[in-house]
Design a protein around this motif. Structure first.
Motif, mmCIF file in Angstrom:
data_model
loop_
_atom_site.group_PDB
_atom_site.id
_atom_site.type_symbol
_atom_site.label_atom_id
_atom_site.label_comp_id
_atom_site.label_asym_id
_atom_site.label_seq_id
_atom_site.Cartn_x
_atom_site.Cartn_y
_atom_site.Cartn_z
ATOM 1 N N GLU A 141 -34.919 9.025 -25.344
ATOM 2 C CA GLU A 141 -35.451 10.230 -25.992
ATOM 3 C C GLU A 141 -34.447 10.803 -26.984
ATOM 4 O O GLU A 141 -33.234 10.748 -26.748
ATOM 5 C CB GLU A 141 -35.775 11.304 -24.952
ATOM 6 N N VAL A 142 -34.964 11.380 -28.052
ATOM 7 C CA VAL A 142 -34.152 12.105 -29.037
ATOM 8 C C VAL A 142 -34.951 13.325 -29.479
ATOM 9 O O VAL A 142 -36.167 13.226 -29.683
ATOM 10 C CB VAL A 142 -33.821 11.219 -30.261
ATOM 11 N N THR A 143 -34.267 14.449 -29.612
ATOM 12 C CA THR A 143 -34.910 15.668 -30.096
ATOM 13 C C THR A 143 -34.175 16.162 -31.333
ATOM 14 O O THR A 143 -32.935 16.131 -31.370
ATOM 15 C CB THR A 143 -34.916 16.758 -29.016
ATOM 16 N N VAL A 161 -32.012 12.275 -38.273
ATOM 17 C CA VAL A 161 -31.798 11.712 -36.940
ATOM 18 C C VAL A 161 -31.576 10.204 -37.062
ATOM 19 O O VAL A 161 -32.157 9.550 -37.926
ATOM 20 C CB VAL A 161 -32.978 12.037 -35.996
ATOM 21 N N ILE A 196 -31.518 6.644 -34.780
ATOM 22 C CA ILE A 196 -31.888 5.986 -33.528
ATOM 23 C C ILE A 196 -31.206 4.624 -33.509
ATOM 24 O O ILE A 196 -31.460 3.771 -34.362
ATOM 25 C CB ILE A 196 -33.419 5.826 -33.415
ATOM 26 N N GLN A 223 -43.188 2.193 -35.465
ATOM 27 C CA GLN A 223 -43.483 3.573 -35.068
ATOM 28 C C GLN A 223 -44.806 3.583 -34.307
ATOM 29 O O GLN A 223 -45.758 2.887 -34.700
ATOM 30 C CB GLN A 223 -43.607 4.454 -36.313
ATOM 31 N N SER A 259 -42.854 12.971 -35.110
ATOM 32 C CA SER A 259 -42.810 12.913 -33.650
ATOM 33 C C SER A 259 -43.623 11.714 -33.175
ATOM 34 O O SER A 259 -44.835 11.648 -33.398
ATOM 35 C CB SER A 259 -43.379 14.204 -33.043
ATOM 36 N N SER A 299 -42.931 7.539 -30.916
ATOM 37 C CA SER A 299 -41.982 6.603 -30.321
ATOM 38 C C SER A 299 -41.593 5.564 -31.362
ATOM 39 O O SER A 299 -42.433 5.128 -32.155
ATOM 40 C CB SER A 299 -42.595 5.920 -29.104
ATOM 41 N N TYR A 300 -40.331 5.184 -31.354
ATOM 42 C CA TYR A 300 -39.808 4.216 -32.313
ATOM 43 C C TYR A 300 -39.225 3.039 -31.539
ATOM 44 O O TYR A 300 -38.412 3.213 -30.629
ATOM 45 C CB TYR A 300 -38.756 4.864 -33.209
ATOM 46 N N THR A 333 -37.854 4.679 -28.249
ATOM 47 C CA THR A 333 -37.199 5.990 -28.264
ATOM 48 C C THR A 333 -38.243 7.020 -28.640
ATOM 49 O O THR A 333 -38.861 6.925 -29.709
ATOM 50 C CB THR A 333 -36.064 6.028 -29.291
ATOM 51 N N LEU A 367 -39.141 10.337 -30.057
ATOM 52 C CA LEU A 367 -38.584 11.366 -30.928
ATOM 53 C C LEU A 367 -39.483 12.587 -30.918
ATOM 54 O O LEU A 367 -40.682 12.490 -31.183
ATOM 55 C CB LEU A 367 -38.450 10.843 -32.367
ATOM 56 N N SER A 368 -38.886 13.725 -30.600
ATOM 57 C CA SER A 368 -39.604 15.004 -30.652
ATOM 58 C C SER A 368 -38.996 15.842 -31.764
ATOM 59 O O SER A 368 -37.785 16.108 -31.748
ATOM 60 C CB SER A 368 -39.500 15.738 -29.316
#
Lengths: 114, 114
Positions: free
Chosen positions: A9-11, A18, A20, A36, A83, A85-86, A108, A110-111
């Motif tokens: 997860e990444v915010t 950002v 990743i 994505q 927002s 998932s990657y 990952t 991403l939010s």
């Protein structure tokens, strides 16, 4: 076999940048791809690196270092719609050459916050 | 067609029943892939087809799983005697050739085994 590691997860906030990261172990490497996937949607192809260096496509860039078995996806000027998932992915080639299927990391999430 | 089409989009079946999932790839794409994605997980490779070559079945989890591709186009993934652990989204993708990038995915079939 192949294995890929990426953060779960990444915010980040809107407008930010950002990165990743993805590290991989592979018995034969021909390139690193990024996909994505929005919740409930199909994965969509973002980028592919076969050689070392940075590939830029609009707000998204992808980097590869073959010597370090490492790559990253860089997202700039984040928007709420980013927002998702990657997934990083590498080619699994059983018969030599560049042909083979993709092996995906676990993704990952991403939010992007306002 | 313009994209990869999968049917049905949702399937609920009773444990022990057989199911067939269909994939219609992009016209002209010679390579076709099946993946499975469990909730919140990455994509697990199942099988791929390239032209008239023998399929690479190395990702099929058990002999209850089989797939065929007729006329180099439409593919059917069959799961016999379904189990609850088969519940997942089954994704199909196609590309111009068997390669490690540029896949176009369908929206998937969400299979629920009850």
């Amino acid at each position: 076999g192949q294995s890929l590691e990426q953060p779960s997860e990444v915010t980040a906030v809107e407008g930010a940048i950002v990165q990743i990261n993805c590290t991989y172990q592979t018995s034969g490497f021909y390139g690193l791809s990024w996909y994505q996937q929005h919740d409930g949607g199909a994965p969509t192809f973002l980028s592919y690196n076969a050689l070392d260096g940075l590939e830029e496509t609009g707000r998204f860039s992808s980097f590869l270092s073959r010597s370090d078995s490492y790559g990253y996806l860089l997202l700039q000027e984040l928007q709420m719609k980013d927002s998702a998932s990657y997934f990083c992915a590498v080619t699994q080639s059983r018969y030599g050459g560049s042909q083979g299927n993709l092996i995906f990391g676990k993704g990952t999430k991403l939010s992007v916050k306002p | 067609g313009a994209g990869v089409s999968q049917s049905p989009s949702n399937k609920v079946t009773e444990k022990g029943k057989d199911v067939e999932l269909r994939c219609d790839p992009i016209s002209g794409h010679t390579a076709l892939y099946w993946y499975r994605q469990s909730l919140g997980q990455g994509l697990e490779f199942l099988i791929y087809f390239q032209g008239n070559s023998a399929p690479d079945k190395s990702g099929l989890p058990s002999d209850r799983f089989s797939a065929e591709r007729t006329g180099g186009s439409v593919s059917t993934l069959t799961i016999q005697r379904t189990q609850q652990e088969d519940s997942a989204v089954y994704l199909c993708a196609s590309s111009l050739a068997v390669r490690g990038y540029g896949y176009t995915f369908g929206s998937g079939t969400r299979l629920t085994v009850v």
